[in-house]
Design a protein around this motif. Structure first.
Motif, PDB file in Angstrom:
ATOM      1  N   ARG A  81       1.916   4.731  -7.555  1.00 56.39           N
ATOM      2  CA  ARG A  81       0.645   5.440  -7.702  1.00 56.39           C
ATOM      3  C   ARG A  81      -0.521   4.473  -7.888  1.00 56.39           C
ATOM      4  N   ALA A  82      -0.250   3.302  -8.473  1.00 58.45           N
ATOM      5  CA  ALA A  82      -1.319   2.339  -8.762  1.00 58.45           C
ATOM      6  C   ALA A  82      -1.694   1.487  -7.547  1.00 58.45           C
ATOM      7  N   LEU A  83      -0.897   1.535  -6.494  1.00 61.13           N
ATOM      8  CA  LEU A  83      -1.169   0.700  -5.317  1.00 61.13           C
ATOM      9  C   LEU A  83      -2.371   1.209  -4.526  1.00 61.13           C
ATOM     10  N   PRO A  84      -3.026   0.318  -3.788  1.00 63.46           N
ATOM     11  CA  PRO A  84      -4.079   0.770  -2.861  1.00 63.46           C
ATOM     12  C   PRO A  84      -3.470   1.777  -1.886  1.00 63.46           C
ATOM     13  N   ARG A  85      -4.281   2.729  -1.462  1.00 61.28           N
ATOM     14  CA  ARG A  85      -3.754   3.773  -0.580  1.00 61.28           C
ATOM     15  C   ARG A  85      -4.312   3.659   0.835  1.00 61.28           C
ATOM     16  N   VAL A  86      -3.479   4.100   1.763  1.00 59.57           N
ATOM     17  CA  VAL A  86      -3.882   4.147   3.165  1.00 59.57           C
ATOM     18  C   VAL A  86      -3.543   5.543   3.681  1.00 59.57           C
ATOM     19  N   SER A  87      -4.374   6.067   4.567  1.00 61.05           N
ATOM     20  CA  SER A  87      -4.160   7.419   5.084  1.00 61.05           C
ATOM     21  C   SER A  87      -4.731   7.531   6.489  1.00 61.05           C
ATOM     22  N   PHE A  88      -4.758   8.730   7.008  1.00 62.75           N
ATOM     23  CA  PHE A  88      -5.317   8.990   8.337  1.00 62.75           C
ATOM     24  C   PHE A  88      -5.791  10.427   8.380  1.00 62.75           C
ATOM     25  N   THR A  89      -6.507  10.781   9.415  1.00 63.67           N
ATOM     26  CA  THR A  89      -6.947  12.164   9.612  1.00 63.67           C
ATOM     27  C   THR A  89      -6.154  12.757  10.767  1.00 63.67           C
ATOM     28  N   MET A 123       0.841  -1.182   0.000  1.00 69.69           N
ATOM     29  CA  MET A 123       0.000   0.000   0.000  1.00 69.69           C
ATOM     30  C   MET A 123       0.884   1.241   0.000  1.00 69.69           C
ATOM     31  N   THR A 124       0.301   2.355  -0.419  1.00 71.69           N
ATOM     32  CA  THR A 124       1.025   3.630  -0.382  1.00 71.69           C
ATOM     33  C   THR A 124       0.324   4.557   0.594  1.00 71.69           C
ATOM     34  N   MET A 125       1.091   5.137   1.526  1.00 74.38           N
ATOM     35  CA  MET A 125       0.496   6.097   2.448  1.00 74.38           C
ATOM     36  C   MET A 125       0.378   7.436   1.723  1.00 74.38           C
ATOM     37  N   TYR A 126      -0.817   7.692   1.242  1.00 75.99           N
ATOM     38  CA  TYR A 126      -1.074   8.891   0.450  1.00 75.99           C
ATOM     39  C   TYR A 126      -2.582   9.063   0.352  1.00 75.99           C
ATOM     40  N   PRO A 127      -3.082  10.279   0.438  1.00 74.97           N
ATOM     41  CA  PRO A 127      -4.531  10.489   0.377  1.00 74.97           C
ATOM     42  C   PRO A 127      -5.097  10.193  -1.004  1.00 74.97           C
ATOM     43  N   GLY A 128      -6.349   9.844  -1.064  1.00 72.08           N
ATOM     44  CA  GLY A 128      -7.021   9.581  -2.332  1.00 72.08           C
ATOM     45  C   GLY A 128      -8.474   9.205  -2.072  1.00 72.08           C
ATOM     46  N   GLU A 129      -9.282   9.276  -3.100  1.00 72.10           N
ATOM     47  CA  GLU A 129     -10.720   9.006  -2.949  1.00 72.10           C
ATOM     48  C   GLU A 129     -10.986   7.592  -2.432  1.00 72.10           C
ATOM     49  N   LYS A 130     -10.159   6.626  -2.850  1.00 71.26           N
ATOM     50  CA  LYS A 130     -10.370   5.238  -2.443  1.00 71.26           C
ATOM     51  C   LYS A 130      -9.418   4.800  -1.330  1.00 71.26           C
ATOM     52  N   SER A 131      -8.736   5.767  -0.739  1.00 66.25           N
ATOM     53  CA  SER A 131      -7.799   5.455   0.335  1.00 66.25           C
ATOM     54  C   SER A 131      -8.536   4.958   1.574  1.00 66.25           C
ATOM     55  N   ILE A 132      -7.964   3.944   2.244  1.00 67.52           N
ATOM     56  CA  ILE A 132      -8.515   3.490   3.516  1.00 67.52           C
ATOM     57  C   ILE A 132      -7.983   4.409   4.610  1.00 67.52           C
ATOM     58  N   ASN A 133      -8.846   5.186   5.202  1.00 66.30           N
ATOM     59  CA  ASN A 133      -8.473   6.109   6.266  1.00 66.30           C
ATOM     60  C   ASN A 133      -8.572   5.356   7.599  1.00 66.30           C
TER      61      ASN A 133
END
Length: 265
Positions: A157-165, A105-115
């Motif tokens: 960039r193509a990897l699923p993304r993960v993020s946080f608030t 996964m890539t730690m980066y914001p995005g519409e489909k990112s798992i927060n």
């Protein structure tokens, strides 16, 4: 005392003074600092379920011998660093991505990112239950460089993304952050681990808080350097040696408060 003896003693004194003048101070090759400023006593490595891979821009690697990315590497047992700009054809990165035992996964914001702060984290927990090696890539570079690295690296960039608030502002007082919600590499990892602990997908028992202690020592050292006229890092013309956060003017492109950015510079 004859003239020859006097000249010999004078020469010996001059050599002794010169030797003292240019004596090299002890250097720590672990944290890349002089021994008197060594951070190693504060660094207490700990393990995590996630494997963190820091993608470091060459400029960042050369300029920051012990910046937030390298402190993170020293603190995280389950971590690694790969240097580059465009990782599309990088063998080491692609080997990690293509390994069927890994889930990257890539730690980066995005519409489909798992927060991990707000969303259902069951899919991530299931990965660990399935004995997958969950790898999180982070981009470490200046803000403009990080954006370029993400744009060029098609595989990342193509990897699923993960993020946080983020719920707090950066404590990196001496360095300019584009917006209040922008955190350094170390702070991003620290907060991500905290949130994962809170959501039950990590168990580090607050060991991650030592990262902030090391970070604070690094900031303290940088501030002291900024106030020392004998050093090249001296900031002339400011009583603090650096500008206060409230006195800095944000660039127009960062004035949009809704702009979503997590990764640091």
């Amino acid at each position: 005392m004859d003239k020859a003896t006097y000249l010999k003693m004078k020469e010996e004194r001059a050599q002794a003074i010169e030797a003292t003048k240019h004596a090299r101070e002890s250097f720590c090759y672990e944290c890349h600092r002089l021994q008197k400023n060594c951070l190693c006593s504060f660094i207490k490595p700990f393990d995590t379920k996630f494997k963190f891979i820091i993608l470091m821009h060459p400029m960042e690697a050369k300029k920051e011998k012990m910046g937030t990315g390298r402190i993170s590497l020293a603190m995280l047992k389950n971590s690694g660093m790969i240097m580059g700009v465009d990782f599309t054809e990088d063998k080491e990165v692609n080997d990690l991505i293509n390994d069927p035992n890994n889930y990257c996964m890539t730690m980066y914001p995005g519409e489909k990112s798992i927060n991990v702060s707000e969303h259902d984290v069951t899919p991530i927990q299931n990965l660990f239950n399935d004995k997958k090696n969950v790898i999180v890539f982070l981009i470490d570079g200046t803000w403009p460089c990080a954006k370029k690295m993400m744009r060029l690296s098609k595989n990342i960039r193509a990897l699923p993304r993960v993020s946080f608030t983020a719920t707090h502002t950066s404590i990196f007082e001496i360095k300019e952050q584009p917006a209040e919600y922008c955190l350094s590499t170390l702070e991003s990892i620290h907060f991500f681990i905290q949130e994962c602990n809170r959501r039950g997908i990590e168990q580090t028992f607050k060991q991650e808080d030592q990262m902030i202690i090391v970070f604070q020592e690094m900031i303290k050292f940088q501030m002291e350097c900024a106030l020392n006229p004998s050093l090249s890092s001296y900031k002339r013309g400011s009583k603090l040696g650096y500008s206060k956060k409230e006195d800095r003017k944000k660039a127009k492109k960062w004035l949009n408060k809704t702009r979503s950015v997590i990764l640091p510079g």
